[in-house]
Design a protein around this motif. Structure first.
Motif, mmCIF file in Angstrom:
data_model
loop_
_atom_site.group_PDB
_atom_site.id
_atom_site.type_symbol
_atom_site.label_atom_id
_atom_site.label_comp_id
_atom_site.label_asym_id
_atom_site.label_seq_id
_atom_site.Cartn_x
_atom_site.Cartn_y
_atom_site.Cartn_z
ATOM 1 N N ILE A 89 30.947 37.439 30.414
ATOM 2 C CA ILE A 89 30.303 35.844 30.484
ATOM 3 C C ILE A 89 29.910 35.456 31.580
ATOM 4 C CG2 ILE A 89 30.981 35.679 28.053
ATOM 5 C CD1 ILE A 89 33.027 33.692 29.718
ATOM 6 N N LEU A 90 30.275 36.098 33.378
ATOM 7 C CA LEU A 90 29.474 35.764 34.076
ATOM 8 C C LEU A 90 28.323 36.281 34.690
ATOM 9 C CD1 LEU A 90 33.512 35.953 36.091
ATOM 10 C CD2 LEU A 90 31.719 34.205 34.485
ATOM 11 N N LYS A 91 27.467 35.228 34.963
ATOM 12 C CA LYS A 91 26.238 36.060 35.979
ATOM 13 C C LYS A 91 26.468 36.578 37.198
ATOM 14 C CE LYS A 91 23.285 31.531 34.787
ATOM 15 N NZ LYS A 91 22.071 31.095 34.833
ATOM 16 N N GLY A 92 26.217 38.057 36.807
ATOM 17 C CA GLY A 92 26.674 38.971 37.879
ATOM 18 C C GLY A 92 27.079 39.726 37.396
ATOM 19 N N GLY A 93 27.681 39.918 36.292
ATOM 20 C CA GLY A 93 28.809 40.562 35.989
ATOM 21 C C GLY A 93 30.173 40.424 36.225
ATOM 22 N N LYS A 94 30.837 41.760 36.406
ATOM 23 C CA LYS A 94 32.243 41.735 36.184
ATOM 24 C C LYS A 94 32.817 41.334 37.902
ATOM 25 C CE LYS A 94 33.130 45.126 32.927
ATOM 26 N NZ LYS A 94 33.363 46.546 33.176
ATOM 27 N N LEU A 95 33.208 40.484 38.286
ATOM 28 C CA LEU A 95 34.082 40.751 40.008
ATOM 29 C C LEU A 95 34.950 41.689 40.549
ATOM 30 C CD1 LEU A 95 36.240 37.035 39.417
ATOM 31 C CD2 LEU A 95 33.762 37.440 40.507
ATOM 32 N N PRO A 96 34.218 41.760 41.827
ATOM 33 C CA PRO A 96 34.104 43.566 42.058
ATOM 34 C C PRO A 96 35.744 44.296 42.310
ATOM 35 C CG PRO A 96 32.563 42.732 43.581
ATOM 36 C CD PRO A 96 32.835 41.690 42.500
ATOM 37 N N HIS A 97 35.615 45.347 42.660
ATOM 38 C CA HIS A 97 37.095 45.331 43.012
ATOM 39 C C HIS A 97 36.396 46.175 44.780
ATOM 40 C CE1 HIS A 97 38.078 44.757 39.056
ATOM 41 N NE2 HIS A 97 39.782 44.486 39.142
ATOM 42 N N VAL A 98 37.518 45.894 45.368
ATOM 43 C CA VAL A 98 36.022 46.656 46.959
ATOM 44 C C VAL A 98 37.732 47.048 46.974
ATOM 45 C CG1 VAL A 98 35.029 46.039 49.226
ATOM 46 C CG2 VAL A 98 34.424 45.660 47.212
ATOM 47 N N GLY A 99 38.263 48.518 47.609
ATOM 48 C CA GLY A 99 39.305 48.438 48.113
ATOM 49 C C GLY A 99 40.980 49.003 47.227
ATOM 50 N N GLY A 100 40.575 47.849 45.906
ATOM 51 C CA GLY A 100 41.989 48.147 45.168
ATOM 52 C C GLY A 100 41.893 46.020 44.972
ATOM 53 N N ALA A 101 40.527 45.486 45.642
ATOM 54 C CA ALA A 101 41.898 44.285 45.206
ATOM 55 C C ALA A 101 40.288 43.786 45.090
ATOM 56 C CB ALA A 101 41.661 44.002 46.866
ATOM 57 N N VAL A 102 39.997 42.265 44.572
ATOM 58 C CA VAL A 102 39.078 41.136 43.970
ATOM 59 C C VAL A 102 39.397 39.808 45.046
ATOM 60 C CG1 VAL A 102 38.281 40.108 42.006
ATOM 61 C CG2 VAL A 102 38.745 42.100 41.463
ATOM 62 N N ALA A 103 37.979 39.933 45.365
ATOM 63 C CA ALA A 103 37.922 39.214 46.685
ATOM 64 C C ALA A 103 38.193 37.351 45.686
ATOM 65 C CB ALA A 103 36.994 38.730 47.580
ATOM 66 N N LEU A 104 38.615 36.507 46.445
ATOM 67 C CA LEU A 104 38.760 35.322 45.584
ATOM 68 C C LEU A 104 37.078 34.679 45.914
ATOM 69 C CD1 LEU A 104 40.103 32.629 45.524
ATOM 70 C CD2 LEU A 104 40.129 32.536 47.053
ATOM 71 N N PRO A 105 36.525 34.110 44.546
ATOM 72 C CA PRO A 105 34.965 33.257 44.522
ATOM 73 C C PRO A 105 35.622 32.437 45.433
ATOM 74 C CG PRO A 105 36.556 34.091 42.701
ATOM 75 C CD PRO A 105 37.079 34.323 43.582
ATOM 76 N N LYS A 106 33.815 32.031 46.503
ATOM 77 C CA LYS A 106 33.803 31.447 47.500
ATOM 78 C C LYS A 106 33.272 30.223 46.309
ATOM 79 C CE LYS A 106 35.448 33.314 50.677
ATOM 80 N NZ LYS A 106 36.933 33.570 50.656
ATOM 81 N N ALA A 107 32.273 30.654 46.319
ATOM 82 C CA ALA A 107 31.723 29.427 45.589
ATOM 83 C C ALA A 107 32.139 27.965 44.874
ATOM 84 C CB ALA A 107 30.417 29.787 44.377
ATOM 85 N N PRO A 108 31.252 27.008 44.116
ATOM 86 C CA PRO A 108 32.577 26.092 44.191
ATOM 87 C C PRO A 108 32.735 25.598 42.622
ATOM 88 C CG PRO A 108 29.781 25.063 44.688
ATOM 89 C CD PRO A 108 30.161 26.504 44.470
#
Length: 151
Positions: free
Chosen positions: A78-97
């Motif tokens: 249900i998030l715009k842009g789809g799933k939070l990406p896994h990069v190198g085995g990690a999910v980055a902390l979202p930076k938007a407000p």
């Protein structure tokens, strides 16, 4: 102790519990209501709780157990842009407000309609106690000026 932004009633309550643990030099572990783990964990919650757990983990120095997320198996989100990406085995902390994610309201409406069609009762309701409602977030906060808990 498992901290969970859903079961504890929100980010603030989970953060306060984590800070209390830190005061007594205990480790904290984050946990999603959707599944079980020994650390920060997110499963079938479609992204919003994962974002909240990432923010919780980012501000608790005593959250020192490995985190995991199991949302990669989901076919919808249900998030715009789809799933939070896994990069190198990690999910980055979202930076938007806010939590850093934007909700796709059309997807929410689609899933709400689907749930109304296929689910016999809401997950937060007890069919055996139809008049009972959980009170979240917690309303009885300590008032330092009064040195007592308010009602």
């Amino acid at each position: 102790m498992f901290l969970d932004t859903t079961c504890w009633g929100g980010l603030r309550q989970a953060l306060e519990a984590g800070q209390m643990l830190e005061t007594f030099q205990h480790s904290a572990a984050a946990h999603s209501a959707a599944a079980h783990s020994s650390a920060a964990h997110s499963a079938g919650e479609l992204g919003i709780q994962l974002a909240s757990m990432l923010h919780l983990g980012a501000c608790l120095p005593n959250l020192n157990l490995a985190a995991d997320a199991h949302c990669h198996h989901l076919t919808g989100y249900i998030l715009k842009g789809g799933k939070l990406p896994h990069v190198g085995g990690a999910v980055a902390l979202p930076k938007a407000p806010g939590l850093g994610v934007e909700v796709d309201r059309d997807k929410v409406a689609e899933y709400a309609e689907h749930q109304a069609r296929v689910v016999s009762y809401m997950h937060d309701r007890d069919p055996g106690r139809p008049d009972w409602y959980a009170i979240w977030p917690e309303q009885n906060r300590a008032d330092p000026a009064k040195k007592r808990v308010s009602a």
